[in-house]
Design a protein around this motif. Structure first.
Motif, mmCIF file in Angstrom:
data_model
loop_
_atom_site.group_PDB
_atom_site.id
_atom_site.type_symbol
_atom_site.label_atom_id
_atom_site.label_comp_id
_atom_site.label_asym_id
_atom_site.label_seq_id
_atom_site.Cartn_x
_atom_site.Cartn_y
_atom_site.Cartn_z
ATOM 1 N N CYS A 49 -10.600 -28.421 -1.896
ATOM 2 C CA CYS A 49 -9.114 -27.690 -1.845
ATOM 3 C C CYS A 49 -9.073 -26.955 -0.467
ATOM 4 O O CYS A 49 -10.106 -26.460 -0.222
ATOM 5 C CB CYS A 49 -9.153 -26.960 -3.182
ATOM 6 N N ARG A 50 -8.054 -27.120 0.109
ATOM 7 C CA ARG A 50 -7.820 -26.485 1.447
ATOM 8 C C ARG A 50 -6.660 -25.444 1.460
ATOM 9 O O ARG A 50 -5.688 -25.420 0.688
ATOM 10 C CB ARG A 50 -7.574 -27.316 2.595
ATOM 11 N N ARG A 51 -6.822 -24.506 2.287
ATOM 12 C CA ARG A 51 -5.622 -23.460 2.502
ATOM 13 C C ARG A 51 -5.220 -23.611 4.047
ATOM 14 O O ARG A 51 -6.115 -23.844 4.816
ATOM 15 C CB ARG A 51 -5.737 -22.141 1.751
ATOM 16 N N ARG A 52 -4.037 -23.222 4.091
ATOM 17 C CA ARG A 52 -3.783 -23.255 5.573
ATOM 18 C C ARG A 52 -3.929 -21.884 6.118
ATOM 19 O O ARG A 52 -3.703 -20.988 5.461
ATOM 20 C CB ARG A 52 -2.241 -23.455 5.831
ATOM 21 N N GLU A 53 -4.604 -21.622 7.177
ATOM 22 C CA GLU A 53 -4.871 -20.259 8.138
ATOM 23 C C GLU A 53 -4.147 -20.240 9.243
ATOM 24 O O GLU A 53 -4.140 -21.166 10.115
ATOM 25 C CB GLU A 53 -6.381 -20.400 8.118
ATOM 26 N N VAL A 54 -3.401 -19.098 9.116
ATOM 27 C CA VAL A 54 -2.509 -18.994 10.392
ATOM 28 C C VAL A 54 -2.971 -17.855 11.074
ATOM 29 O O VAL A 54 -3.177 -16.755 11.011
ATOM 30 C CB VAL A 54 -0.944 -18.512 10.208
#
Length: 96
Positions: A49-54
């Motif tokens: 599972c991934r998340r977007r990091e800004v």
């Protein structure tokens, strides 16, 4: 005698696993390595599972969780397999 998995070994497993997973959303395979004189092998099938990091440098997807479908962790000391107290739950707690 049970081999106690140290915090340092958990971090080593996590680093190697994230490298092996790469950009995939699913991983199935084995990691073999020596840590502090102990031969280790993690065999695992998992969902990534991934998340977007800004960040100021731009956006990137980072691993947010590793959900195991099946896993085994083996430790060999002096060529003899030793039971260990590895917990995938503890490994997951280190993610992200």
């Amino acid at each position: 005698m049970i081999y106690t998995v140290s915090s340092a070994l958990y971090l080593e497993v996590l680093d190697r696993l994230v490298d092996a997973v790469g950009p995939r959303g699913y991983f199935s395979g084995s990691l073999d390595f020596v840590f502090d004189g102990v031969e280790c092998r993690l065999t695992v099938s998992l969902i990534v599972c991934r998340r977007r990091e800004v960040l100021p440098e731009g956006e990137r997807d980072v691993v947010a969780d590793l959900v195991p479908v099946w896993w085994e962790f083996h430790t060999l000391l002096d060529g003899e397999e030793r039971f260990n107290d590895f917990s995938f739950g503890l490994l997951r707690a280190l993610v992200g």
